[in-house]
Write a protein that holds these residues in place. Structure first.
Motif, short mmCIF file in Angstrom:
data_model
loop_
_atom_site.label_atom_id
_atom_site.label_comp_id
_atom_site.label_asym_id
_atom_site.label_seq_id
_atom_site.Cartn_x
_atom_site.Cartn_y
_atom_site.Cartn_z
N ARG A 151 0.47 -1.20 -0.25
CA ARG A 151 0.44 -0.09 -0.26
C ARG A 151 0.77 1.16 0.03
O ARG A 151 0.78 2.33 -1.29
N ILE A 152 2.32 1.19 0.48
CA ILE A 152 2.91 2.20 0.69
C ILE A 152 3.71 2.36 -0.19
O ILE A 152 3.25 3.79 -0.91
N LYS A 153 4.10 1.55 -1.37
CA LYS A 153 4.61 1.69 -2.66
C LYS A 153 3.49 1.92 -3.84
O LYS A 153 3.86 2.77 -4.64
N GLU A 154 2.12 1.98 -3.26
CA GLU A 154 1.37 2.31 -4.45
C GLU A 154 1.18 3.81 -4.48
O GLU A 154 0.50 4.61 -5.15
N ARG A 155 0.69 4.57 -2.50
CA ARG A 155 0.98 5.75 -2.43
C ARG A 155 1.51 5.85 -3.27
O ARG A 155 1.98 7.60 -3.19
N GLU A 156 3.26 5.72 -2.67
CA GLU A 156 4.90 6.61 -3.22
C GLU A 156 3.68 6.84 -4.91
O GLU A 156 4.26 7.99 -5.19
N ALA B 41 1.22 7.01 -6.95
CA ALA B 41 0.10 7.61 -7.29
C ALA B 41 0.92 8.95 -6.29
O ALA B 41 0.13 10.15 -7.76
N ARG B 42 1.24 9.51 -5.90
CA ARG B 42 2.04 10.30 -6.01
C ARG B 42 3.15 10.90 -7.14
O ARG B 42 2.98 12.28 -7.10
N GLN C 139 1.21 11.81 -9.97
CA GLN C 139 0.97 13.46 -9.73
C GLN C 139 1.29 14.68 -10.01
O GLN C 139 0.83 16.10 -10.09
#
Length: 106
Positions: A93-98, A100-101, A104
């Motif tokens: 989940r952390i990798k996915e958020r990174e 996504a950021r 962006q």
């Protein structure tokens, strides 16, 4: 030293005592019973009622201290696997958020 047991080791049932050392055949029979019980638990999603016969065989073939050790080790290993699985899920989940950021920002 001598230890009183229920005649499970070294074919010395008559005397009621056996040497503290466990023979090779007894160890192998114990490990086989352990493996059978754990295979049953794995197949039945840890349903102890389904595996009652295998548990009884385990307790008849192995010393009580060995049974306790085997069960505690299985419990600890299962807990460790579950914690690793949770940590890996959190890392994912952390990798996915990174990612996504980063998308962006571009």
């Amino acid at each position: 030293y001598q230890r009183r047991v229920r005649g499970l080791l070294n074919n010395e049932e008559e005397s009621g005592t056996v040497n503290n050392r466990v023979g090779k055949e007894s160890r192998e029979a114990c490990w086989k019973a352990r493996d059978s019980y754990f295979a049953c638990l794995d197949a039945s999603n840890d349903d102890e009622k389904v595996c009652a016969a295998q548990y009884q065989a385990l307790t008849q073939v192995c010393l009580g201290s060995w049974v306790k050790h085997f069960l505690q080790t299985r419990k600890n290993e299962k807990r460790e696997r579950e914690m690793r699985r949770r940590i890996e899920a959190i890392d994912e989940r952390i990798k996915e958020r990174e990612l996504a950021r980063e998308k962006q920002k571009k």
